[in-house]
Design a protein around this motif. Structure first.
Motif, short mmCIF file in Angstrom:
data_model
loop_
_atom_site.label_atom_id
_atom_site.label_comp_id
_atom_site.label_asym_id
_atom_site.label_seq_id
_atom_site.Cartn_x
_atom_site.Cartn_y
_atom_site.Cartn_z
N GLN A 290 0.83 -1.21 0.00
CA GLN A 290 0.00 0.00 0.00
C GLN A 290 0.87 1.26 0.00
O GLN A 290 0.56 2.23 -0.70
CB GLN A 290 -0.93 -0.01 1.21
CG GLN A 290 -2.07 -1.03 1.10
CD GLN A 290 -2.86 -1.17 2.39
OE1 GLN A 290 -2.41 -0.72 3.45
NE2 GLN A 290 -4.04 -1.78 2.31
N PRO B 185 -4.42 -0.47 -3.26
CA PRO B 185 -5.12 0.77 -2.85
C PRO B 185 -4.99 0.97 -1.35
O PRO B 185 -4.91 0.00 -0.58
CB PRO B 185 -6.57 0.51 -3.27
CG PRO B 185 -6.69 -0.98 -3.33
CD PRO B 185 -5.36 -1.48 -3.78
N PRO C 294 -5.95 1.70 2.55
CA PRO C 294 -7.12 1.19 3.32
C PRO C 294 -8.23 2.23 3.37
O PRO C 294 -7.99 3.44 3.44
CB PRO C 294 -6.52 0.92 4.70
CG PRO C 294 -5.32 1.80 4.79
CD PRO C 294 -4.76 1.88 3.40
N ARG C 295 -9.44 1.74 3.32
CA ARG C 295 -10.59 2.64 3.39
C ARG C 295 -10.74 3.16 4.82
O ARG C 295 -10.55 2.42 5.78
CB ARG C 295 -11.86 1.91 2.98
CG ARG C 295 -11.85 1.45 1.52
CD ARG C 295 -13.13 0.70 1.21
NE ARG C 295 -13.14 0.23 -0.17
CZ ARG C 295 -14.13 -0.47 -0.70
NH1 ARG C 295 -15.19 -0.79 0.07
NH2 ARG C 295 -14.07 -0.86 -1.95
N PRO C 296 -11.10 4.44 4.95
CA PRO C 296 -11.33 4.97 6.31
C PRO C 296 -12.54 4.29 6.94
O PRO C 296 -13.53 3.99 6.27
CB PRO C 296 -11.58 6.46 6.07
CG PRO C 296 -12.02 6.56 4.64
CD PRO C 296 -11.30 5.47 3.90
N GLU C 297 -12.42 4.02 8.23
CA GLU C 297 -13.51 3.35 8.92
C GLU C 297 -14.72 4.27 9.03
O GLU C 297 -14.59 5.49 9.22
CB GLU C 297 -13.06 2.92 10.32
CG GLU C 297 -11.96 1.88 10.29
CD GLU C 297 -11.60 1.43 11.70
OE1 GLU C 297 -12.26 1.91 12.64
OE2 GLU C 297 -10.67 0.62 11.83
#
Length: 429
Positions: free
Chosen positions: A416, A422, A424-427
């Motif tokens: 990453q 990609p 990490p997606r924000p929580e």
């Protein structure tokens, strides 16, 4: 603790305590001609020089045909390597046994073969751990053997060492230690090199076939050039070797190696590393060929451009490496044969055995091959081998689940950060 023996305080004459033997050079039975009767009859009208030429030629052709059959069998040739190793060991040990047996001393042959088993157990166990890790994880008994492999190997060797000490006989100590060293040097020369041959094979069959072939080519061409044009002796250890044969063999081998490398580099079967496929339970030789085996264009030096009228030439990078292998096989490889000649002269024998008419024993044919195997292994490790994803994966698979998960998270974060994966997606709040 051996101070008294070393100082000669045991009450025995110094020579007897050390175990002097009566003769420095033992008498070894002379070689017997075991050429097939039909071949002897067909060649009986020829002079000994031409008779030997035809015998060597016919048997050489037979052995080369057998070599191509081995190639056809594929990775099963591992068994052939093991068979050759055992036969070479037997030939060398037999020479020592004939000396040792004359003194009626115990256990030499038994211990020699025991040490052979121990060393093979160690080396082949290492190979299993390196290349069959996935299979090992499926079998619990194998996990135990692999985990404690080196300790088990050392224990087995230690048992043989103790047996040797217990076999020592008064007045023959020196001879027994001499034969103990004989066995270990034989193991070093034969078994270690055989292990390297197998390691080379796993890098790709081309690393097994090309080195063996160029040594065979050099041996044949040096013999032919020496037979027809030889005038100038090369080395006293081998009076029949000539400079004409040495130079002719070198030039022929470089050309042969370059062409043979081109032919084999075109096929995945030869260039792909030999790996064990746990799903099919068989060896696999399929892969995306490395850059070594992808045709590339090279710009020729100006001098060659003027001569050949070409500016560039296309070839496989492996062909360049084949020149290095051929050069070693031609210039340094023969010294393995000279070493063997010196050994045979020391014991006043013509050949190691009479296995192959006109050629001697198996060891007589493989004296240069073992030196070549070591060079190829070092060459691959120094200039060719890179990180092996398959081996890394096998090492990861033997770890505990939490260790595997830690590696996975670390690798994911690394990819990453480099933008390969990609972010990490924000929580969600």
């Amino acid at each position: 603790c051996d101070g008294e023996d070393r100082l000669g305080l045991t009450g025995e004459p110094d020579g007897e305590a050390d175990g002097d033997s009566k003769a420095d050079t033992p008498e070894i039975p002379t070689s017997v001609d075991n050429t097939p009767q039909c071949l002897n009859k067909a060649l009986e009208g020829l002079s000994s020089r031409w008779r030997n030429w035809w015998i060597r030629g016919i048997l050489s052709f037979t052995m080369i045909s057998g070599f191509f059959l081995i190639i056809y069998l594929g990775p099963v040739m591992l068994i052939i390597v093991m068979t050759v190793q055992i036969k070479c060991f037997q030939e060398i040990i037999t020479i020592g046994y004939r000396v040792y047996h004359s003194y009626d001393l115990p256990w030499f042959r038994t211990l020699s073969w025991y040490f052979l088993i121990c060393v093979n157990y160690f080396f082949y166990g290492e190979t299993v751990a390196d290349y069959f890790g996935v299979l090992v994880q499926k079998e619990e008994p194998l996990q135990f053997l692999v985990r404690y492999h080196r300790f088990i190997s050392f224990t087995l060797y230690l048992a043989g060492f103790c047996m040797f000490v217990l076999s020592l006989v008064k007045k023959h100590y020196r001879l027994q230690f001499y034969m103990f060293a004989w066995t270990h040097v034989t193991l070093l020369i034969v078994v270690t090199q055989s292990h390297l041959v197998i390691q080379n094979l796993f890098e790709g069959m081309i690393w097994f076939i090309v080195p063996i072939s160029i040594v065979i080519c050099n041996d044949i061409m040096a013999y032919l050039f020496g037979f027809f044009f030889g005038r100038t002796p090369l080395i006293k250890l081998s009076p029949k070797k000539t400079w004409e044969g040495f130079i002719g063999g070198f030039l022929s081998t470089v050309v042969f190696g370059f062409i043979f490398a081109y032919l084999l580099a075109q096929y995945q079967y030869f260039v792909c590393p030999v790996e064990y496929d746990s799903e099919t339970n068989r060896f696999a030789v399929e892969c995306q060929p490395s850059e070594l085996f992808v045709m590339q264009e090279y710009r020729l030096p100006a001098a060659l451009q003027n001569v050949l009228r070409w500016k560039t030439v296309k070839m496989y990078p492996f062909q360049i490496h084949s020149v290095a292998l051929s050069t070693f096989a031609s210039l340094i490889g023969p010294f393995g044969g000279f070493f063997a000649s010196g050994f045979k002269r020391a014991f006043k024998i013509k050949d190691f055995a009479n296995t192959i008419p006109g050629h001697g024993g198996i060891m007589d044919r493989f004296d240069c091959q073992y030196l070549m195997a070591t060079f190829v292994h070092v060459y691959i490790a120094s200039f060719i081998r890179g990180p092996n994803p398959s081996k890394v994966l096998q090492q990861v698979l033997v770890l505990q689940p939490e260790q595997q998960l830690s590696i996975f998270n670390t690798l994911r974060s690394h990819l990453q950060d480099k933008g390969i994966l990609p972010p990490p997606r924000p929580e969600a709040q």
